[in-house]
Design a protein around this motif. Structure first.
Motif, PDB file in Angstrom:
ATOM      1  N   ALA A 193       0.828  -1.206   0.000  1.00  0.00           N
ATOM      2  CA  ALA A 193       0.000   0.000   0.000  1.00  0.00           C
ATOM      3  C   ALA A 193       0.863   1.257   0.000  1.00  0.00           C
ATOM      4  N   ALA A 194       1.980   1.217   0.724  1.00  0.00           N
ATOM      5  CA  ALA A 194       2.902   2.362   0.718  1.00  0.00           C
ATOM      6  C   ALA A 194       3.482   2.567  -0.682  1.00  0.00           C
ATOM      7  N   LEU A 195       3.796   1.463  -1.374  1.00  0.00           N
ATOM      8  CA  LEU A 195       4.289   1.574  -2.751  1.00  0.00           C
ATOM      9  C   LEU A 195       3.220   2.185  -3.657  1.00  0.00           C
ATOM     10  N   ALA A 196       1.963   1.811  -3.444  1.00  0.00           N
ATOM     11  CA  ALA A 196       0.883   2.389  -4.241  1.00  0.00           C
ATOM     12  C   ALA A 196       0.810   3.896  -4.026  1.00  0.00           C
ATOM     13  N   ALA A 197       0.992   4.334  -2.778  1.00  0.00           N
ATOM     14  CA  ALA A 197       0.982   5.773  -2.493  1.00  0.00           C
ATOM     15  C   ALA A 197       2.156   6.467  -3.170  1.00  0.00           C
ATOM     16  N   ILE A 198       3.326   5.835  -3.161  1.00  0.00           N
ATOM     17  CA  ILE A 198       4.488   6.399  -3.854  1.00  0.00           C
ATOM     18  C   ILE A 198       4.211   6.503  -5.343  1.00  0.00           C
ATOM     19  N   ALA A 199       3.562   5.479  -5.903  1.00  0.00           N
ATOM     20  CA  ALA A 199       3.240   5.491  -7.330  1.00  0.00           C
ATOM     21  C   ALA A 199       2.343   6.674  -7.678  1.00  0.00           C
ATOM     22  N   VAL A 200       1.294   6.874  -6.896  1.00  0.00           N
ATOM     23  CA  VAL A 200       0.365   7.982  -7.162  1.00  0.00           C
ATOM     24  C   VAL A 200       1.075   9.322  -7.036  1.00  0.00           C
ATOM     25  N   GLY A 201       1.890   9.449  -5.979  1.00  0.00           N
ATOM     26  CA  GLY A 201       2.583  10.721  -5.769  1.00  0.00           C
ATOM     27  C   GLY A 201       3.685  10.985  -6.767  1.00  0.00           C
ATOM     28  N   THR A 202       4.199   9.931  -7.394  1.00  0.00           N
ATOM     29  CA  THR A 202       5.271  10.067  -8.376  1.00  0.00           C
ATOM     30  C   THR A 202       4.742  10.387  -9.764  1.00  0.00           C
ATOM     31  N   ALA A 203       3.544   9.911 -10.085  1.00  0.00           N
ATOM     32  CA  ALA A 203       2.978  10.062 -11.428  1.00  0.00           C
ATOM     33  C   ALA A 203       2.887  11.529 -11.831  1.00  0.00           C
ATOM     34  N   PRO A 204       3.241  11.834 -13.070  1.00  0.00           N
ATOM     35  CA  PRO A 204       3.196  13.229 -13.537  1.00  0.00           C
ATOM     36  C   PRO A 204       1.770  13.685 -13.844  1.00  0.00           C
ATOM     37  N   ALA A 205       1.661  14.883 -14.348  1.00  0.00           N
ATOM     38  CA  ALA A 205       0.384  15.462 -14.785  1.00  0.00           C
ATOM     39  C   ALA A 205      -0.616  15.582 -13.639  1.00  0.00           C
ATOM     40  N   LEU A 240       7.005   6.617   5.729  1.00  0.00           N
ATOM     41  CA  LEU A 240       7.665   7.917   5.784  1.00  0.00           C
ATOM     42  C   LEU A 240       8.057   8.384   4.388  1.00  0.00           C
ATOM     43  N   TRP A 241       8.600   7.475   3.611  1.00  0.00           N
ATOM     44  CA  TRP A 241       8.956   7.776   2.217  1.00  0.00           C
ATOM     45  C   TRP A 241       7.696   8.169   1.433  1.00  0.00           C
ATOM     46  N   ALA A 242       6.645   7.384   1.561  1.00  0.00           N
ATOM     47  CA  ALA A 242       5.417   7.642   0.817  1.00  0.00           C
ATOM     48  C   ALA A 242       4.787   8.970   1.210  1.00  0.00           C
ATOM     49  N   SER A 243       4.910   9.346   2.485  1.00  0.00           N
ATOM     50  CA  SER A 243       4.258  10.571   2.960  1.00  0.00           C
ATOM     51  C   SER A 243       4.812  11.820   2.302  1.00  0.00           C
ATOM     52  N   ASN A 244       6.050  11.750   1.812  1.00  0.00           N
ATOM     53  CA  ASN A 244       6.619  12.885   1.106  1.00  0.00           C
ATOM     54  C   ASN A 244       6.099  12.954  -0.326  1.00  0.00           C
ATOM     55  N   LYS A 245       5.696  11.805  -0.867  1.00  0.00           N
ATOM     56  CA  LYS A 245       5.186  11.762  -2.238  1.00  0.00           C
ATOM     57  C   LYS A 245       3.701  12.092  -2.313  1.00  0.00           C
ATOM     58  N   LEU A 246       2.951  11.631  -1.295  1.00  0.00           N
ATOM     59  CA  LEU A 246       1.501  11.807  -1.306  1.00  0.00           C
ATOM     60  C   LEU A 246       1.068  12.413   0.023  1.00  0.00           C
ATOM     61  N   PRO A 247       0.655  13.664   0.042  1.00  0.00           N
ATOM     62  CA  PRO A 247       0.269  14.321   1.300  1.00  0.00           C
ATOM     63  C   PRO A 247      -0.929  13.637   1.961  1.00  0.00           C
ATOM     64  N   GLY A 248      -1.028  13.851   3.272  1.00  0.00           N
ATOM     65  CA  GLY A 248      -2.186  13.391   4.011  1.00  0.00           C
ATOM     66  C   GLY A 248      -2.079  11.990   4.570  1.00  0.00           C
ATOM     67  N   LEU A 249      -0.852  11.438   4.633  1.00  0.00           N
ATOM     68  CA  LEU A 249      -0.683  10.076   5.138  1.00  0.00           C
ATOM     69  C   LEU A 249      -0.362  10.036   6.628  1.00  0.00           C
ATOM     70  N   ARG A 255       4.764  11.786  12.211  1.00  0.00           N
ATOM     71  CA  ARG A 255       6.016  11.817  11.456  1.00  0.00           C
ATOM     72  C   ARG A 255       7.205  11.945  12.391  1.00  0.00           C
ATOM     73  N   ASP A 256       7.138  12.862  13.349  1.00  0.00           N
ATOM     74  CA  ASP A 256       8.247  13.068  14.273  1.00  0.00           C
ATOM     75  C   ASP A 256       8.491  11.839  15.138  1.00  0.00           C
ATOM     76  N   ALA A 257       7.409  11.157  15.536  1.00  0.00           N
ATOM     77  CA  ALA A 257       7.561   9.953  16.358  1.00  0.00           C
ATOM     78  C   ALA A 257       8.247   8.839  15.589  1.00  0.00           C
ATOM     79  N   ILE A 258       7.901   8.685  14.314  1.00  0.00           N
ATOM     80  CA  ILE A 258       8.540   7.656  13.486  1.00  0.00           C
ATOM     81  C   ILE A 258      10.010   7.967  13.288  1.00  0.00           C
ATOM     82  N   ILE A 259      10.319   9.227  13.024  1.00  0.00           N
ATOM     83  CA  ILE A 259      11.715   9.625  12.834  1.00  0.00           C
ATOM     84  C   ILE A 259      12.514   9.369  14.106  1.00  0.00           C
TER      85      ILE A 259
END
Length: 394
Positions: A193-205, A240-249, A255-259
């Motif tokens: 699911a995290a990869l799916a979020a990265i995919a959506v956030g990476t896609a152009p247009a 954490l990686w996905a959250s930078n690609k797709l907001p609202g995760l 975020r700070d707790a995970i870091i």
């Protein structure tokens, strides 16, 4: 990739101070150097082997996409293009993209990665897994060109069609489970699911704003938020990686707790260890006795840091916006600089499931992932360093 493991023993973690606030002194360089050309040669060789290996072959002259070799290669190899002064994709990049495109176009006319013969539910798990991997690879390819192809849209359409809409796992996808950590395990649907979020956030247009996918995105976000607390640290690194690609995760405090949790797992040598960020209290047979980790097959694992954990952590921390002068981030990047194999260009890593000799092709699977993610982490560091230098000159 196995996750049917039963946790026994007590995990002894190394206590480290998490420094989350940017320092006021000037940005210091990460010590050491690395060899992009050697890394590219290793990745190209391993991708070529995977595409020709009988174990990866599928029908219609295609091959399956592995989470340890093929997917990391597709994501990382373009990052080396500038360093190598290449004018376009490598031969193996093109072959991999063409393979994914062919399978997307064939749809259900092409067989799944695994059928139900001899397994339980593997056809549906294969379809779900492949739909996410196909969308991510094609979206990453299109992002380099700045425009979205019809094939990529078709891959996303298929991905959304296979998203679970009911049940406790609604919002995710059925995912291949072979009791193999870290990517084909009982908890690997979260990684998917995290990869799916990265995919959506990476896609152009501005694909993430497409009106027709907003209900799907809402389910995906809800699943990632709802299930995050129960995940291994490795899965939360991907979040954490996905959250930078797709907001609202995640919320800022999450975020700070995970870091903070990630930084506390840093080892004395500056790196991170896959066993310690993959292990959970439940569902595991990977064991820790006095900080000596045992694989499922009972063989001991070395206590030192490895390339998979260190590269993924440093990549995710950079994606999350950790300041470049953060001492722990710099130590992690320095570990990567210092641990590339000089002769062959790879970064060291080994299976957490069973002992495999590094000289064997299957024994290199985790080093394939380590090398690809190290390339992403180190090129991201170079990119931000160039931005800082450019800004200071204006």
């Amino acid at each position: 990739m196995k996750a049917g493991m039963r946790g026994i023993g007590v995990l002894l973690t190394c206590l480290a101070v998490a420094v989350l606030v940017a320092c006021s002194h000037p940005v210091a360089k990460v010590s050491g150097t690395w060899d992009p050309k050697a890394a590219a040669a290793y990745l190209d060789s391993r991708a070529g082997w995977w595409m020709e290996w009988n174990g990866s072959a599928r029908d219609h002259g295609t091959f399956c996409i592995s989470c340890h070799t093929a997917l990391p290669y597709a994501l990382s190899r373009p990052a080396l293009r500038a360093a190598l002064a290449e004018q376009g994709p490598s031969i193996n990049e093109r072959n991999l993209t063409e393979n994914v495109t062919k399978r997307v176009r064939l749809g259900k006319d092409v067989g799944p990665y695994y059928s139900d013969r001899g397994y339980d539910h593997k056809t549906d798990e294969s379809r779900g897994t492949e739909s996410v991997l196909n969308a991510l690879i094609l979206a990453s390819h299109d992002a380099q060109r700045g425009q979205m192809s019809d094939d990529t849209r078709a891959a996303f359409d298929n991905m959304w069609a296979l998203q679970l809409t009911t049940g406790e796992n609604r919002g995710s996808w059925l995912w291949l489970q072979f009791d193999l950590e870290p990517w084909e395990a009982n908890d690997s649907a979260y990684y998917g699911a995290a990869l799916a979020a990265i995919a959506v956030g990476t896609a152009p247009a501005n694909y993430a704003s497409t009106p027709g996918i907003q209900d799907n995105l809402a389910r995906l976000r809800e699943y990632l938020i709802r299930e995050s607390a129960a995940q291994s640290m490795l899965n939360r690194v991907f979040l954490l990686w996905a959250s930078n690609k797709l907001p609202g995760l995640m919320a800022p405090e999450q975020r700070d707790a995970i870091i903070k949790e990630i930084l506390m797992k840093q080892q004395g040598d500056g790196g991170w260890r896959l066993a310690s960020i993959t292990w959970k209290w439940h569902g595991w047979s990977l064991r820790s006795f006095e900080n000596m980790w045992l694989r499922e097959d009972g063989t001991p694992m070395e206590g030192k840091s490895d390339g998979v954990a260190t590269s993924l952590v440093t990549l995710a921390l950079q994606e999350a916006g950790i300041p470049r002068d953060n001492a722990q981030l710099k130590r992690g990047l320095s570990w990567l600089m210092s641990n590339q194999n000089a002769a062959e260009g790879f970064w060291p890593a080994s299976s957490v499931n069973k002992r495999r000799h590094i000289s064997s092709d299957t024994g290199r699977f985790m080093s394939d992932a380590a090398t690809a993610f190290a390339v992403l982490a180190l090129t991201e560091n170079q990119r931000t360093a160039s931005q800082v230098a450019s800004a200071s000159n204006h």
